[in-house]
Design a protein around this motif. Sequence first.
Motif, PDB file in Angstrom:
ATOM      1  N   SER A  91       0.843  -1.193   0.000  1.00 57.55           N
ATOM      2  CA  SER A  91       0.000   0.000   0.000  1.00 57.55           C
ATOM      3  C   SER A  91       0.878   1.242   0.000  1.00 57.55           C
ATOM      4  N   TYR A  92       0.765   2.018  -1.076  1.00 61.51           N
ATOM      5  CA  TYR A  92       1.505   3.268  -1.199  1.00 61.51           C
ATOM      6  C   TYR A  92       0.526   4.431  -1.031  1.00 61.51           C
ATOM      7  N   SER A  93       0.982   5.548  -0.523  1.00 63.67           N
ATOM      8  CA  SER A  93       0.106   6.705  -0.354  1.00 63.67           C
ATOM      9  C   SER A  93      -0.127   7.448  -1.665  1.00 63.67           C
ATOM     10  N   ASP A  94       0.661   7.131  -2.690  1.00 60.54           N
ATOM     11  CA  ASP A  94       0.517   7.781  -3.992  1.00 60.54           C
ATOM     12  C   ASP A  94      -0.770   7.353  -4.687  1.00 60.54           C
ATOM     13  N   THR A  95      -1.117   8.039  -5.778  1.00 59.61           N
ATOM     14  CA  THR A  95      -2.381   7.781  -6.480  1.00 59.61           C
ATOM     15  C   THR A  95      -2.257   6.786  -7.622  1.00 59.61           C
ATOM     16  N   TRP A  96      -1.055   6.387  -7.981  1.00 59.17           N
ATOM     17  CA  TRP A  96      -0.876   5.469  -9.099  1.00 59.17           C
ATOM     18  C   TRP A  96      -1.263   4.030  -8.735  1.00 59.17           C
ATOM     19  N   TYR A  97      -1.494   3.232  -9.787  1.00 63.27           N
ATOM     20  CA  TYR A  97      -1.809   1.797  -9.600  1.00 63.27           C
ATOM     21  C   TYR A  97      -0.548   0.952  -9.670  1.00 63.27           C
ATOM     22  N   GLY A  98       0.308   1.287 -10.596  1.00 65.19           N
ATOM     23  CA  GLY A  98       1.552   0.558 -10.776  1.00 65.19           C
ATOM     24  C   GLY A  98       2.653   1.520 -11.162  1.00 65.19           C
ATOM     25  N   TYR A  99       3.884   1.101 -10.929  1.00 59.80           N
ATOM     26  CA  TYR A  99       5.012   1.976 -11.191  1.00 59.80           C
ATOM     27  C   TYR A  99       6.200   1.134 -11.635  1.00 59.80           C
ATOM     28  N   SER A 114      -1.541  -1.603  -3.785  1.00 61.58           N
ATOM     29  CA  SER A 114      -2.737  -2.341  -3.342  1.00 61.58           C
ATOM     30  C   SER A 114      -3.840  -1.384  -2.875  1.00 61.58           C
ATOM     31  N   ARG A 115      -3.473  -0.245  -2.342  1.00 63.57           N
ATOM     32  CA  ARG A 115      -4.463   0.707  -1.829  1.00 63.57           C
ATOM     33  C   ARG A 115      -5.368   1.225  -2.948  1.00 63.57           C
ATOM     34  N   THR A 116      -4.786   1.698  -4.049  1.00 59.00           N
ATOM     35  CA  THR A 116      -5.592   2.263  -5.133  1.00 59.00           C
ATOM     36  C   THR A 116      -6.323   1.169  -5.914  1.00 59.00           C
ATOM     37  N   ILE A 117      -5.703   0.011  -6.055  1.00 58.46           N
ATOM     38  CA  ILE A 117      -6.373  -1.079  -6.775  1.00 58.46           C
ATOM     39  C   ILE A 117      -7.576  -1.573  -5.983  1.00 58.46           C
ATOM     40  N   ASN A 118      -7.412  -1.801  -4.678  1.00 53.08           N
ATOM     41  CA  ASN A 118      -8.544  -2.237  -3.852  1.00 53.08           C
ATOM     42  C   ASN A 118      -9.669  -1.207  -3.850  1.00 53.08           C
ATOM     43  N   ARG A 119      -9.307   0.045  -3.940  1.00 50.09           N
ATOM     44  CA  ARG A 119     -10.295   1.122  -3.940  1.00 50.09           C
ATOM     45  C   ARG A 119     -11.072   1.187  -5.256  1.00 50.09           C
ATOM     46  N   ASP A 120     -10.411   0.974  -6.399  1.00 51.13           N
ATOM     47  CA  ASP A 120     -11.008   1.284  -7.700  1.00 51.13           C
ATOM     48  C   ASP A 120     -11.416   0.088  -8.554  1.00 51.13           C
ATOM     49  N   SER A 122     -13.304  -3.022 -10.030  1.00 48.09           N
ATOM     50  CA  SER A 122     -14.583  -3.745  -9.941  1.00 48.09           C
ATOM     51  C   SER A 122     -14.367  -5.214 -10.292  1.00 48.09           C
ATOM     52  N   ASN A 123     -13.312  -5.518 -11.049  1.00 47.10           N
ATOM     53  CA  ASN A 123     -12.889  -6.895 -11.316  1.00 47.10           C
ATOM     54  C   ASN A 123     -11.439  -6.968 -10.868  1.00 47.10           C
ATOM     55  N   PHE A 124     -11.248  -7.357  -9.602  1.00 49.72           N
ATOM     56  CA  PHE A 124      -9.934  -7.292  -8.968  1.00 49.72           C
ATOM     57  C   PHE A 124      -8.854  -8.008  -9.769  1.00 49.72           C
ATOM     58  N   SER A 125      -9.082  -9.243 -10.138  1.00 49.72           N
ATOM     59  CA  SER A 125      -8.073 -10.032 -10.831  1.00 49.72           C
ATOM     60  C   SER A 125      -7.669  -9.390 -12.158  1.00 49.72           C
ATOM     61  N   ASN A 126      -8.656  -8.988 -12.944  1.00 53.02           N
ATOM     62  CA  ASN A 126      -8.353  -8.345 -14.225  1.00 53.02           C
ATOM     63  C   ASN A 126      -7.622  -7.021 -14.027  1.00 53.02           C
ATOM     64  N   PHE A 127      -8.042  -6.259 -13.044  1.00 54.78           N
ATOM     65  CA  PHE A 127      -7.434  -4.959 -12.783  1.00 54.78           C
ATOM     66  C   PHE A 127      -5.954  -5.120 -12.457  1.00 54.78           C
ATOM     67  N   VAL A 128      -5.636  -6.050 -11.564  1.00 53.83           N
ATOM     68  CA  VAL A 128      -4.244  -6.298 -11.187  1.00 53.83           C
ATOM     69  C   VAL A 128      -3.443  -6.748 -12.410  1.00 53.83           C
ATOM     70  N   THR A 129      -4.004  -7.695 -13.165  1.00 53.63           N
ATOM     71  CA  THR A 129      -3.308  -8.191 -14.356  1.00 53.63           C
ATOM     72  C   THR A 129      -3.047  -7.063 -15.336  1.00 53.63           C
ATOM     73  N   SER A 130      -4.046  -6.232 -15.586  1.00 49.27           N
ATOM     74  CA  SER A 130      -3.883  -5.111 -16.515  1.00 49.27           C
ATOM     75  C   SER A 130      -2.783  -4.161 -16.065  1.00 49.27           C
ATOM     76  N   VAL A 131      -2.758  -3.846 -14.786  1.00 45.29           N
ATOM     77  CA  VAL A 131      -1.748  -2.926 -14.244  1.00 45.29           C
ATOM     78  C   VAL A 131      -0.351  -3.509 -14.424  1.00 45.29           C
ATOM     79  N   VAL A 132      -0.178  -4.770 -14.096  1.00 46.85           N
ATOM     80  CA  VAL A 132       1.160  -5.369 -14.164  1.00 46.85           C
ATOM     81  C   VAL A 132       1.589  -5.594 -15.618  1.00 46.85           C
ATOM     82  N   VAL A 133       0.690  -6.028 -16.490  1.00 44.87           N
ATOM     83  CA  VAL A 133       1.039  -6.176 -17.909  1.00 44.87           C
ATOM     84  C   VAL A 133       1.491  -4.822 -18.463  1.00 44.87           C
ATOM     85  N   HIS A 134       0.813  -3.756 -18.078  1.00 49.91           N
ATOM     86  CA  HIS A 134       1.184  -2.403 -18.494  1.00 49.91           C
ATOM     87  C   HIS A 134       2.597  -2.056 -18.009  1.00 49.91           C
TER      88      HIS A 134
END
Length: 175
Positions: A91-99, A114-120, A122-134
């Motif tokens: 959990s980072y205090s920044d607003t980004w999803y991945g860096y 994890s903070r921004t992903i858990n917050r935003d 709606s499909n957790f698994s896809n969201f995480v995958t999309s962020v990391v693939v990016h």
Amino acid sequence: MPFPRPTAIRSSIAAATLVAALVAAQSVPARALAHWNGTGQIIARISIYPYNYNGTWMSPLDRSLSNWNVTASPAYFYKDTLSSSTLTVTSYSDTWYGYYQACGTTCMYVRVNSRTINRDASNFSNFVTSVVVHELGHALNLAHNDLTSIMNHGRNRNSMTTPQSHDVADVNAYY
């Protein structure tokens, strides 16, 4: 009739070669559509130190690596205990999803917020995958773009989880 001097022949051949090269260059498609940032790794086969999170995180993280590995490109991500590259979820205090951050020409740090992903998400698994693939796309020297692309900052992270054809073409053109 005097014979041409050898230097005149070489000059004529060089001029003809230059004209042919210029004509050929104009018929080759320009790489204007390629989106590279040049801040990634020098090779497309990239090791990552093995990470270990709960099952909720492990599946989408592993799928992120696989989603690049199955493309028709030289991209290949794998876990190796000798790697200095890391993928960290916290959990980072920044607003980004991945860096993504390069730590050398063959080393990278990928951070997942994890903070921004858990917050935003709606499909957790896809969201995480999309962020990391990016973020792995950045490791492959890809830059942000406005196309149908995993590198589009405005993509739907709840549904786009794989590199798109433009992303694969950019990796192939780069490596």
